[in-house]
Design a protein around this motif. Sequence first.
Motif, mmCIF file in Angstrom:
data_model
loop_
_atom_site.group_PDB
_atom_site.id
_atom_site.type_symbol
_atom_site.label_atom_id
_atom_site.label_comp_id
_atom_site.label_asym_id
_atom_site.label_seq_id
_atom_site.Cartn_x
_atom_site.Cartn_y
_atom_site.Cartn_z
ATOM 1 N N UNK A 95 0.866 -1.183 0.000
ATOM 2 C CA UNK A 95 0.000 0.000 0.000
ATOM 3 C C UNK A 95 0.903 1.233 0.000
ATOM 4 N N UNK A 96 0.790 2.010 -1.060
ATOM 5 C CA UNK A 96 1.594 3.223 -1.217
ATOM 6 C C UNK A 96 0.854 4.392 -0.570
ATOM 7 N N UNK A 97 1.590 5.207 0.178
ATOM 8 C CA UNK A 97 0.989 6.310 0.926
ATOM 9 C C UNK A 97 1.733 7.613 0.664
ATOM 10 N N UNK A 98 1.187 8.704 1.198
ATOM 11 C CA UNK A 98 1.845 10.000 1.034
ATOM 12 C C UNK A 98 2.939 10.149 2.091
ATOM 13 N N UNK A 99 3.981 9.375 1.930
ATOM 14 C CA UNK A 99 5.107 9.386 2.849
ATOM 15 C C UNK A 99 5.066 8.221 3.824
ATOM 16 N N UNK A 100 6.239 7.872 4.354
ATOM 17 C CA UNK A 100 6.321 6.782 5.330
ATOM 18 C C UNK A 100 5.571 7.120 6.610
ATOM 19 N N UNK A 101 5.450 8.408 6.930
ATOM 20 C CA UNK A 101 4.722 8.799 8.135
ATOM 21 C C UNK A 101 3.262 8.370 8.044
ATOM 22 N N UNK A 102 2.630 8.564 6.887
ATOM 23 C CA UNK A 102 1.251 8.097 6.745
ATOM 24 C C UNK A 102 1.184 6.584 6.765
ATOM 25 N N UNK A 103 2.179 5.930 6.188
ATOM 26 C CA UNK A 103 2.202 4.467 6.209
ATOM 27 C C UNK A 103 2.236 3.947 7.647
ATOM 28 N N UNK A 104 3.026 4.597 8.504
ATOM 29 C CA UNK A 104 3.083 4.218 9.915
ATOM 30 C C UNK A 104 1.734 4.441 10.577
ATOM 31 N N UNK A 105 1.147 5.613 10.343
ATOM 32 C CA UNK A 105 -0.153 5.919 10.949
ATOM 33 C C UNK A 105 -1.218 4.923 10.497
ATOM 34 N N UNK A 106 -1.233 4.601 9.203
ATOM 35 C CA UNK A 106 -2.184 3.602 8.704
ATOM 36 C C UNK A 106 -2.062 2.298 9.477
ATOM 37 N N UNK A 107 -0.818 1.807 9.608
ATOM 38 C CA UNK A 107 -0.595 0.506 10.237
ATOM 39 C C UNK A 107 -0.992 0.517 11.704
ATOM 40 N N UNK A 108 -0.581 1.551 12.430
ATOM 41 C CA UNK A 108 -0.892 1.607 13.859
ATOM 42 C C UNK A 108 -2.395 1.736 14.078
ATOM 43 N N UNK A 109 -3.037 2.610 13.320
ATOM 44 C CA UNK A 109 -4.477 2.799 13.495
ATOM 45 C C UNK A 109 -5.276 1.570 13.093
ATOM 46 N N UNK A 110 -4.734 0.766 12.197
ATOM 47 C CA UNK A 110 -5.422 -0.458 11.784
ATOM 48 C C UNK A 110 -5.191 -1.619 12.749
ATOM 49 N N UNK A 111 -4.132 -1.556 13.543
ATOM 50 C CA UNK A 111 -3.787 -2.683 14.409
ATOM 51 C C UNK A 111 -4.130 -2.478 15.877
ATOM 52 N N UNK A 112 -4.011 -1.263 16.372
ATOM 53 C CA UNK A 112 -4.043 -1.022 17.810
ATOM 54 C C UNK A 112 -5.420 -0.555 18.275
ATOM 55 N N UNK A 130 3.298 9.440 19.391
ATOM 56 C CA UNK A 130 2.151 10.295 19.123
ATOM 57 C C UNK A 130 1.094 9.571 18.298
ATOM 58 N N UNK A 131 1.526 8.741 17.355
ATOM 59 C CA UNK A 131 0.570 7.951 16.578
ATOM 60 C C UNK A 131 -0.125 6.931 17.480
ATOM 61 N N UNK A 132 0.619 6.374 18.435
ATOM 62 C CA UNK A 132 0.004 5.455 19.404
ATOM 63 C C UNK A 132 -1.071 6.186 20.209
ATOM 64 N N UNK A 133 -0.798 7.447 20.574
ATOM 65 C CA UNK A 133 -1.808 8.252 21.264
ATOM 66 C C UNK A 133 -3.076 8.365 20.428
ATOM 67 N N UNK A 137 -3.759 3.828 22.142
ATOM 68 C CA UNK A 137 -2.977 2.751 22.726
ATOM 69 C C UNK A 137 -2.109 3.266 23.856
ATOM 70 N N UNK A 138 -1.326 2.360 24.433
ATOM 71 C CA UNK A 138 -0.447 2.691 25.550
ATOM 72 C C UNK A 138 0.989 2.377 25.146
ATOM 73 N N UNK A 139 1.837 3.392 25.122
ATOM 74 C CA UNK A 139 3.242 3.181 24.774
ATOM 75 C C UNK A 139 3.995 2.608 25.969
ATOM 76 N N UNK A 140 4.749 1.564 25.717
ATOM 77 C CA UNK A 140 5.607 0.939 26.734
ATOM 78 C C UNK A 140 7.042 1.055 26.222
ATOM 79 N N UNK A 141 7.878 1.743 26.969
ATOM 80 C CA UNK A 141 9.217 2.061 26.472
ATOM 81 C C UNK A 141 10.279 1.129 27.062
ATOM 82 N N UNK A 142 11.221 0.742 26.204
ATOM 83 C CA UNK A 142 12.410 0.014 26.640
ATOM 84 C C UNK A 142 13.594 0.957 26.464
#
Length: 397
Positions: A95-112, A130-133, A137-142
């Motif tokens: 799936x081609x998007x308007x930049x990798x940033x939108x690709x990330x947002x698409x994936x996170x919003x579709x999964x979480x 911020x996309x997790x927000x 979702x809840x960000x868990x940091x390592x």
Amino acid sequence: MSALSNRINNLSESQTIKMAKMGRELAAKGVDVISLSFGEPDFHTPEHIKEAAKTAMDKNFTYYTPVAGYPDLRKAVVAKLKDENNLDYTDTQIVVSTGAKQAIANAVLCLVNPGEEVIIPTPYWVSYSEVVKLAEGVSVFIDTTVESNFKITAEQLEAAITPKTKLFMFSSPCNPTGSVYSKDELASLAKVFEKYPHVYILSDEIYEHINFIGGHESIAQFESIKDRVVIINGWSKAFAMTGWRIGYTASNSAIAAACDKMQGQITSGTCSITQKAGVAAYTGGLESVHAMREQFQKRRDLVYKLLTEIPGLTVNLPDGAFYFFPNVTSFFGKSYNGKTINDADELSIFLLEEAHVATVGGDSFGDKKSIRISYAAAEDKLVEAVRRIKEALAKLV
């Protein structure tokens, strides 16, 4: 009652964009500002790619495009993944998007789903949390350190996984640290993911070709977990196409269909001219990419030498991307002209005001101890910028 939604009020401003904006505002007042804040190659888009865009306009590729991208572009992505990464995908999984940033947002919003956990190693690219927000979702940091080259271990990963974990997201090569995971390191993480089939993996590989260790390794190469991996990639860094706004996901068919559906309600298809330029980039060879990478490596070596000569900075040698992420805690508590530096963000502001060099404080990357310095600039600018930084830091007592 606020006129604005909680969703936007809870969202943080991108610090990379903020610092670039502050630098531009200072420059508009006549100040000679050297900007090392933006993650943008300073090279021009290669000529054969620009020519393809001109041809596309002449041939009237000026209409709406399929949401997921033109068929020839998706086939070019499939061929690239096979030829360069030995990964098998079909064009319907791209799936081609308007930049990798939108690709990330698409994936996170579709999964979480709301309340589900997303594991993010720190430091991380500013938009991840911020996309997790946005997905509620809840960000868990390592947390990682400069001493570990900012990479996590399998043990750290396993300790962070819970029944609520839905997604793990990371970049290699990494923004902001330049760290690159080896095949063996990725294999150890894959072994952990094998035990937890409810966890998906978002692998941001946008800096794939800016790699100084001899080759890129994708975590999608491990068949046991490949179906749960979402690859994020695009053209912006490798082909100096930041302004063209084009990226993509490669994933299993169900996730791809979901991203297509999500994008169809937000932006629809990416610019037609940009897509034809993307085809030319992926079918025109990597000569220009390799030439740019060689220049980035020269700059990395130059800046590393200069940074290691600054007392108080703790710097590692990054294996990819075009950033340094030095630890600056030795300057905390020090002052100049009545101003005390309490954290990395304040140090970044100090460097802009005193040295007229724009960097980015580490807080928005999930690391309050460091600043990000981009070396995507000409060598003379880099030499002068580090000279100014060294001179300004010496004033702090």
